[in-house]
Write an enzyme that holds these catalytic residues in place. Structure first.
Site, PDB file in Angstrom:
ATOM      1  N   GLU A 181     -19.721   1.926  10.071  1.00  0.00           N
ATOM      2  CA  GLU A 181     -19.383   0.953  11.134  1.00  0.00           C
ATOM      3  C   GLU A 181     -18.062   0.235  10.868  1.00  0.00           C
ATOM      4  O   GLU A 181     -18.000  -0.995  10.876  1.00  0.00           O
ATOM      5  CB  GLU A 181     -20.523  -0.063  11.294  1.00  0.00           C
ATOM      6  CG  GLU A 181     -21.807   0.562  11.762  1.00  0.00           C
ATOM      7  CD  GLU A 181     -22.909  -0.433  12.151  1.00  0.00           C
ATOM      8  OE1 GLU A 181     -22.794  -1.624  11.826  1.00  0.00           O
ATOM      9  OE2 GLU A 181     -23.879   0.005  12.781  1.00  0.00           O
ATOM     10  N   GLU A 300     -28.044   5.907  12.988  1.00  0.00           N
ATOM     11  CA  GLU A 300     -28.830   4.661  13.024  1.00  0.00           C
ATOM     12  C   GLU A 300     -29.372   4.517  14.437  1.00  0.00           C
ATOM     13  O   GLU A 300     -28.593   4.383  15.396  1.00  0.00           O
ATOM     14  CB  GLU A 300     -27.993   3.431  12.664  1.00  0.00           C
ATOM     15  CG  GLU A 300     -27.679   3.336  11.194  1.00  0.00           C
ATOM     16  CD  GLU A 300     -27.029   2.012  10.802  1.00  0.00           C
ATOM     17  OE1 GLU A 300     -27.358   0.973  11.399  1.00  0.00           O
ATOM     18  OE2 GLU A 300     -26.184   2.056   9.892  1.00  0.00           O
TER      19      GLU A 300
HETATM   20  O1  AHR Z   1     -29.686  -0.979   9.769  1.00  0.00           O
HETATM   21  C1  AHR Z   1     -29.268  -2.298   9.588  1.00  0.00           C
HETATM   22  C2  AHR Z   1     -27.752  -2.465   9.721  1.00  0.00           C
HETATM   23  O2  AHR Z   1     -27.387  -2.187  11.051  1.00  0.00           O
HETATM   24  C3  AHR Z   1     -26.904  -1.516   8.905  1.00  0.00           C
HETATM   25  O3  AHR Z   1     -26.662  -1.968   7.624  1.00  0.00           O
HETATM   26  C4  AHR Z   1     -25.628  -1.474   9.695  1.00  0.00           C
HETATM   27  O4  AHR Z   1     -24.943  -0.265   9.545  1.00  0.00           O
HETATM   28  C5  AHR Z   1     -26.050  -1.736  11.117  1.00  0.00           C
HETATM   29  O5  AHR Z   1     -25.275  -2.684  11.734  1.00  0.00           O
END
Ligand code: AHR
Length: 514
Positions: A181, A300
């Site tokens: 990110e 994610e």
């Molecule tokens: O999954 C929790 C957080 O969400 C992770 O560390 C990050 O990559 C995202 O913003």
């Protein structure tokens, strides 16, 4: 569209045809994510003092649940955590490992668990690693060092160092995430698309000088709602296109202001997101005249009550750095699990381009598995659709056009009330149909013609639903919610019929003669 008579149960009809094949399902779409965050690692997968702990300190009760979940790949060690991580801290004699500030989550990282412990645990799970390198506070050299430590057999400083740490054989990691990110202002070392594109390209280029067969993931936007979404992907890919195999997507959904109808339609947003990323990727492909197709790593995705997290008192203060505090421990309801099931359908509907995905995360932190330190481990509601889809969705995915009613939603407009995807495994002679009913109030009778798949016998029919869509499994009532056999399901003359209760997710499995 369907025509349900006044007072009769609404119906939906669909047909699966072999010509509606989407593509082969990459097993890595059933990946998950272990970050050094909260209690995911410590008192999650690892707790040496737990009664079920093995010789390495891993909880056997959690390991058994992770295996049952059917996780095929695990992303590690972050997440936001990776952007400040020094991998060297987590290898070598445990007694000598430094305690460090983790500024991403404002905690202390003890480094009791590092790369080799994680690898040992993952080998027991039987899943493949998806390792991330730190491109926040570090760069090319540290990524190369980590890669050498992992993949080189022996005869170099870092591969021999690995052997002195007790692991002779290399860690066969194929998929590597180039940071995390990096567009997010919260990210350590966050940068512009231009800066990241250059850094990711040079890191990828260098890593492939060591192992040309790596599959590398460039960071896409951290959310579709980022103001730079789209432009970020295009710029990053202009720099990295020939060096990477994947671009990442991240998406979290939650019910806002009691608007269940919109929440249940979240997979529509995920599909729109996927379509827009594909458009950006293919635009760069065309501009470059490249033969290579970049895939999506949805590394994610989940339901995450982000607003609750924001409202919680943040851990702050120069003297306040807890170890493995309770962070992001969302408790999931039936509705949440139906959304997770719907998101799985959305991912499978794009099996041709989404070739890796990670349910974020695995234990305690926005997770399908919860634990108490020294106590029990249990399944959240979201465990069930994931475990079933991972077990049944094999081979190839097929489109299931469905004629059905529509639901009006505040957030996503008019969406079909039923969504579905089919899968079939020609070698095993099996198939499956996954369905979601997004109506908050009505059951729906569905009929799907699967005769073209030579379906012979219905072997399983399981539904997740409850009178109370907010029912959940808790420490005190860990088996309140589960999958139940759907007695309405039948397979007659090549047509699957089933009644879907409101707010429900269903998996039907069948044998085929093909
Ligand atoms: O999954 C929790 C957080 O969400 C992770 O560390 C990050 O990559 C995202 O913003």
């Amino acid at each position: 569209m369907r025509a349900s008579e006044e007072g009769a149960m609404p119906t939906a009809r669909g047909t699966v045809e072999p010509t509606t094949t989407i593509g082969a399902i990459d097993r890595r779409v059933f990946g998950s994510f272990v970050e050094h965050l909260g209690r995911c690692v410590y008192t999650g997968i690892y707790e040496p003092s737990h009664p079920t702990a093995d010789a390495d300190g891993f909880r056997a009760d959690v390991l058994a649940l992770v295996k049952e979940l059917g996780v095929t790949a695990v992303r590690y060690p972050g997440g936001n955590f990776v952007s400040g991580y020094r991998w060297e801290d987590g290898v070598g004699p445990v007694e000598g490992r430094p305690r460090r500030l983790d500024t991403a989550w404002h905690t202390i990282e003890t480094n009791e668990v590092g790369l080799l412990e994680f690898t040992r645990w993952l080998e027991r799970v039987g899943a493949e690693p998806m390792l991330a390198v730190n491109l926040g506070t570090r760069g090319v050299q540290e990524a190369l060092d980590l890669l050498e430590y992992c993949v080189i057999d022996s005869g170099t400083a870092l591969s021999d160092l690995r052997a002195t740490h007790g692991r002779r054989e290399p860690i066969r990691a194929k998929v590597w995430c180039l940071g995390n990110e990096m567009d997010g202002p919260w990210q350590l070392g966050h940068m512009s698309a231009e800066q990241y594109g250059i850094k990711a390209a040079s890191t990828a280029h260098a890593m492939k000088l060591i192992d040309p067969d790596l599959e590398l993931v460039a960071c896409g936007s951290s959310a579709r709602s980022m103001p730079t979404f789209g432009a970020w992907e295009r710029t990053v890919l202009e720099h990295t296109y020939e060096h990477v195999e994947f671009i990442s997507c991240h998406a979290y959904y939650w019910e806002r202001d009691g608007d269940l109808a919109s929440f249940l339609a979240s997979p529509v947003d995920m599909e729109g997101f996927i379509a827009e990323v594909i458009e950006a990727v293919d635009e760069i492909k065309a501009a470059k005249g490249s033969d290579k197709t970049i895939s999506l790593s949805f590394d994610e995705w989940n339901v995450w009550y982000l607003t609750r997290h924001m409202e919680q008192e943040a851990i702050t203060g120069i003297d306040n750095w807890p170890i493995a505090p309770r962070l992001l421990e969302d408790q999931y309801s039936v509705a949440d699990a139906v959304v997770v099931g719907g998101l799985l359908i959305a991912l499978l509907k794009h099996a041709d381009r989404v070739r890796a995905a990670c349910l974020a995360q695995l234990v305690n932190v926005i997770a399908p598995i919860m634990t108490e330190p020294g106590g029990a481990a249990w399944k959240q509601t979201t465990f069930f659709p994931f475990a079933l889809a991972s077990r049944l969705a094999r081979g190839e995915a097929l489109r299931v056009p469905i004629a059905c009613d529509a639901v009006e939603t505040e957030r996503y407009g008019t969406v079909p009330v039923v969504d579905a995807v089919a899968t079939r495994d020609l070698e095993a002679g099996t198939g499956a149909l996954f369905l979601v009913n997004r109506s908050v109030t009505e059951s729906i009778e569905v009929a799907v013609d699967v005769s073209a798949l030579d379906a012979t016998v219905l072997t399983e029919a399981l539904t997740l639903a409850d009178e109370d869509p907010y029912a959940a499994n808790t420490k005190d009532d860990p088996e309140r919610v589960g999958m139940t056999t759907n007695a309405s399901a039948a397979l007659v003359d090549g047509t699957l019929t089933v009644t879907l209760p409101p707010v429900s997710w269903t998996a039907l499995a069948f044998a085929t003669s093909a």
